[in-house]
Design an enzyme around this catalytic site. Structure first.
Site, PDB file in Angstrom:
ATOM      1  N   CYS A  17       0.835  -1.198   0.000  1.00 25.99           N
ATOM      2  CA  CYS A  17       0.000   0.000   0.000  1.00 25.99           C
ATOM      3  C   CYS A  17       0.875   1.254   0.000  1.00 25.99           C
ATOM      4  CB  CYS A  17      -0.978  -0.039   1.181  1.00 25.99           C
ATOM      5  SG  CYS A  17      -2.343   1.141   1.017  1.00 25.99           S
ATOM      6  N   HIS A  61      -3.645  -5.549   1.275  1.00 20.36           N
ATOM      7  CA  HIS A  61      -2.985  -5.856   2.545  1.00 20.36           C
ATOM      8  C   HIS A  61      -3.077  -7.353   2.871  1.00 20.36           C
ATOM      9  CE1 HIS A  61      -2.189  -1.759   4.070  1.00 20.36           C
ATOM     10  NE2 HIS A  61      -3.262  -1.419   3.368  1.00 20.36           N
ATOM     11  N   GLU A  67      -1.334  -8.993   4.908  1.00 22.64           N
ATOM     12  CA  GLU A  67      -1.098  -9.230   6.340  1.00 22.64           C
ATOM     13  C   GLU A  67      -2.395  -9.205   7.148  1.00 22.64           C
ATOM     14  OE1 GLU A  67      -0.954  -4.759   5.870  1.00 22.64           O
ATOM     15  OE2 GLU A  67      -0.303  -6.508   4.716  1.00 22.64           O
TER      16      GLU A  67
END
Length: 255
Positions: free
Chosen positions: A96, A217, A219
Site C-alpha cells: 500500500c 494488505h 497481512e
C-alpha cells in the site's frame, strides 16, 4: 541457514507494521522495526537482513502525495545502502503506502537509477476504498512472493491506488497480481477492481522478481478467522494472504 531476518521501515503515519511483522513471524522469520533515521545513523544495518519491508499507512500524512516524503528520504539518506541490498539479491516488499513509496523512489519497476516511470494516483471512485478484493497471480511472473498462488482474498484500504503509466511502460511491467472476480477473471470492473488500475494491476515486481509492491494488505488475512465470512465456512486456506510472506521466507531459507 540461520534465522531469516526481516527489517521493517516505518515513519510517522505508518501503520500495520505490527501486523506485517506478525505475518513474517508466523512464517518463521525474525523481525525488527526501524525508522529511517535509525537506519541512516547505522543503529541497524541492511547487511544484517535478507528482507526489507515498507508497510502500509500514510507516512508523513501523505502531505506531498502518497509515499512522496518517504521516497525522498530514501533517496537522500539511504540510497547508498538500498542499492547494494538490491544488488546482492535481498528481497524488498512494499505494501500500500510502501508500494507508493517504492514507485515514487524509482525502486519499482526499477532500476532506481532510472527514476520514477509509473505512479499510483486517485481512485476512479474519487473516494477512499476499504473493501475485500480477489487477487489472482500471474503464473508467468518472476515474482518470488507470488509463486504457487492462484487466487487469494485480502482487504484494500487506500485513496490513491490506481496504477497508471504510459502505454510503453505498462507493456514492460512484470505484473505479479491482478484484481479479478472470485473466479479469477479479469476485466470484472468495479468493485472487483476497486481503484481503476490500468489492466487490473494490483501488484508488480522488478526484472529480478525480488522486489514486489502491491496495494492490498495480505497481512490482514493470515488466519482463517480474519476472513469476513469465516463463520459461513468461506475461509478457504488457499485464500489466505499469508502465503506471500511464507514464500519470501522459504526463498531465503533455500539460498
Amino acid at each position: 541457514m540461520s534465522a531469516v531476518k526481516v527489517i521493517l521501515l516505518r515513519a510517522p503515519g505508518t501503520n500495520r507494521e505490527e501486523e506485517t511483522a506478525a505475518a513474517f513471524e508466523q512464517a518463521g522469520a525474525v523481525t525488527q522495526l526501524a525508522t529511517i533515521n535509525q537506519m541512516a545513523r547505522a543503529s541497524f544495518r541492511f547487511t544484517d537482513y535478507q528482507i526489507l519491508v515498507f508497510p502500509g499507512g500514510f507516512a508523513y500524512g501523505d502531505d506531498l502525495g502518497a509515499g512522496m516524503v518517504l521516497a525522498s528520504e530514501l533517496s537522500l539518506k539511504l540510497k547508498s545502502e538500498i542499492i547494494p541490498f538490491i544488488e546482492r539479491g535481498g528481497l524488498v516488499l512494499g505494501i500500500c503506502n510502501g508500494f507508493q513509496t517504492l514507485v515514487k523512489a524509482g525502486i519499482l519497476p526499477g532500476p532506481m537509477s532510472k527514476g520514477q516511470t509509473v505512479t499510483l494516483t486517485n481512485n476512479n471512485s474519487g473516494r477512499f476504498e476499504c473493501r475485500w478484493v480477489y487477487l489472482t497471480a500471474n503464473p508467468m511472473s518472476k515474482c518470488v512472493f507470488t509463486q504457487g498462488i492462484e487466487t487469494i482474498y485480502v482487504p484494500i484500504a487506500h485513496g490513491e491506488g490506481k496504477l497508471v503509466a504510459p502505454p510503453d511502460e505498462i507493456e514492460k511491467l512484470d505484473v505479479a497480481l491482478y484484481y479479478t472476480d472470485e473466479h479469477g477473471q479479469r476485466q470484472a470492473g468495479y468493485p472487483y477492481n476497486p481503484n481503476g488500475s490500468l489492466n487490473d494491476i494490483a501488484g508488480i515486481t522488478d526484472e529480478s522478481g525480488h522486489i514486489f509492491g502491491l496495494m492490498p494488505h495480505p497481512e490482514d488475512h493470515i488466519i482463517a478467522t480474519h476472513h469476513p465470512r469465516w463463520t459461513r465456512n468461506e475461509a478457504a486456506p488457499s485464500s489466505l494472504g499469508s502465503v506471500i510472506y511464507q514464500n519470501a521466507v522459504n526463498w531465503v531459507r533455500n539460498l
